[in-house]
Design an enzyme around this catalytic site. Structure first.
Site, PDB file in Angstrom:
ATOM      1  CG  ASP A  30     131.126  49.688  97.659  1.00 49.45           C
ATOM      2  OD1 ASP A  30     130.498  48.809  96.791  1.00 49.45           O
ATOM      3  OD2 ASP A  30     130.862  49.693  98.987  1.00 49.45           O
ATOM      4  CG  ASP A 215     127.922  49.729 101.635  1.00 43.90           C
ATOM      5  OD1 ASP A 215     126.849  49.059 101.613  1.00 43.90           O
ATOM      6  OD2 ASP A 215     128.692  50.110 101.229  1.00 43.90           O
TER       7      ASP A 215
HETATM    8  O1  LIG Z   1     126.345  46.345  97.879  1.00 44.32           O
HETATM    9  C1  LIG Z   1     126.260  46.945  98.992  1.00 44.32           C
HETATM   10  C2  LIG Z   1     125.463  46.306 100.332  1.00 44.32           C
HETATM   11  C3  LIG Z   1     126.397  45.224 100.797  1.00 44.32           C
HETATM   12 CL1  LIG Z   1     125.545  44.408 102.195  1.00 44.32          CL
HETATM   13  N1  LIG Z   1     127.176  47.919  99.173  1.00 44.32           N
HETATM   14  N2  LIG Z   1     127.917  48.610  98.249  1.00 44.32           N
HETATM   15  C4  LIG Z   1     127.498  48.834  97.023  1.00 44.32           C
HETATM   16  N3  LIG Z   1     127.881  49.252  95.963  1.00 44.32           N
HETATM   17  C5  LIG Z   1     127.178  49.755  94.863  1.00 44.32           C
HETATM   18  C6  LIG Z   1     125.827  49.572  95.378  1.00 44.32           C
HETATM   19  N4  LIG Z   1     126.053  48.912  96.995  1.00 44.32           N
END
Ligand SMILES: O=C(CCCl)NNC1=[NH+]CCN1
Length: 325
Positions: A30, A215
């Protein structure tokens, strides 16, 4: 050295086998967060379900971090929390000998039900690591000094397996120019300028949010609300559905190509209209892979975009690059 880890794509994520203290778990890589956390034997058996759960008591190299804790909330509202220790973490050949590993003692329901991942491996910047009393390095930051090149690459595919590589750029994995933009890591993300978009080949300037993050932990492509509205104005029969949580349209609708600028260089990364549908939501209605970011100042370029390209994350000069593949 260089390493590769082959994530098994599940509809909305890319999982890679990671060895922690000799125990293998499938973690979701991630780039939008900076915590490495795992399902653990401290969770209730109903939370663990079919997940692999890390058991620190079975690792001969585990070291507690007394009194430390962590708690994270993601952009989609999911979250987890727990305690912390250090262990040997190995991914496809690269080893971080004393990596902070966050033990989940609580996880939100979406993680329990997502039986494909046993935790997350954050590849963002450690300034957003949530460990108290002291944030700890990510796996990438831990191994950076040992890498031939201070980079990792993400080559996400749709239904086939994708690949993360640490320490090298496999130039056979892409064609043409690698379009590189400087990254501003002050918010802890791989964040860059993005002030233009294209619909059906015509380019427009953004009115709202002027930056975006790369992302891999977000499935969708979350753009400025005005941009999403402009895009779906060109999809016949589309509507913003509160029940579906975003724009939906008849699965038979003609969807135009959509592009977003990567950095102020002018390069527009394009997604064919035929790859924009994310899911069928029943009755011949489809949910779009492009959605609004809900008014936040940052756009979130997730897997819907990233899987179209080969992506290079450079921790040495803090830049982000993509190329056609
Ligand atoms: O949390 C975010 C957005 C950051 Cl602005 N991305 N990463 C992620 N991991 C699990 C769901 N989303």
């Amino acid at each position: 050295g260089e390493v590769s880890a082959t994530p098994e794509p599940n509809e909305s994520e890319y999982l890679s086998p990671v060895s922690i203290g000799g125990q293998t778990l499938n973690l979701d890589f991630d780039t939008g967060s900076a915590d490495l956390w795992v399902f653990s034997t401290s969770l209730s058996s109903s939370s663990i379900g079919q997940h692999a759960a890390f058991d620190p008591s079975k690792s001969s190299t585990w070291e507690d971090y007394p009194g430390a804790s962590w708690q994270i909330m993601y952009g989609d509202g999911s979250g987890a929390s727990g305690t912390v220790g250090f262990d040997v973490v190995e991914i496809g050949g690269a080893t971080a000998s004393r990596q902070a590993v966050e033990i989940a003692t609580k996880v939100s329901s979406s993680f329990v039900s997502d039986e494909n991942n046993d935790g997350l491996l954050g590849l963002g910047f450690s300034k957003i690591n949530t460990i108290e009393p002291q944030p700890q390095k990510t796996f990438f930051e831990s191994i950076l000094p040992k890498l031939d090149q201070p980079v990792f690459t993400a080559d996400l595919e749709d239904d086939a397996a994708g690949t993360y590589e640490f320490g090298r750029i496999d130039t056979t994995k892409y064609t043409g120019t690698l379009h590189v933009t400087p990254v501003d890591s002050s918010n802890g993300f791989w964040e860059f300028a993005s002030t233009a978009y294209s619909i059906g080949g015509t380019t427009y300037q953004n009115s709202g949010a002027s930056t975006a993050i790369a992302d891999t932990g977000t499935s969708l492509l979350l753009v400025d609300d005005n941009v999403a509205q402009a895009f779906y104005a060109q999809v016949q029969g589309s509507q913003l559905s509160r029940t579906a949580g975003g724009y939906v349209y008849p699965c038979s609708a003609q969807v135009p190509d959509f592009g977003v600028q990567i950095g102020s260089s002018g390069f527009i990364a394009t997604i064919p209209g035929s790859d924009i549908t994310f899911a069928e939501v029943g009755q011949g209605t489809c949910f779009g892979g492009v959605q609004g970011n809900g008014g936040g100042g940052i756009q979130i370029f997730g897997d819907v975009l990233l899987k179209q390209y080969f992506a290079v994350f450079n921790g040495g000069n803090e830049s982000f690059g993509i190329a056609a593949k």
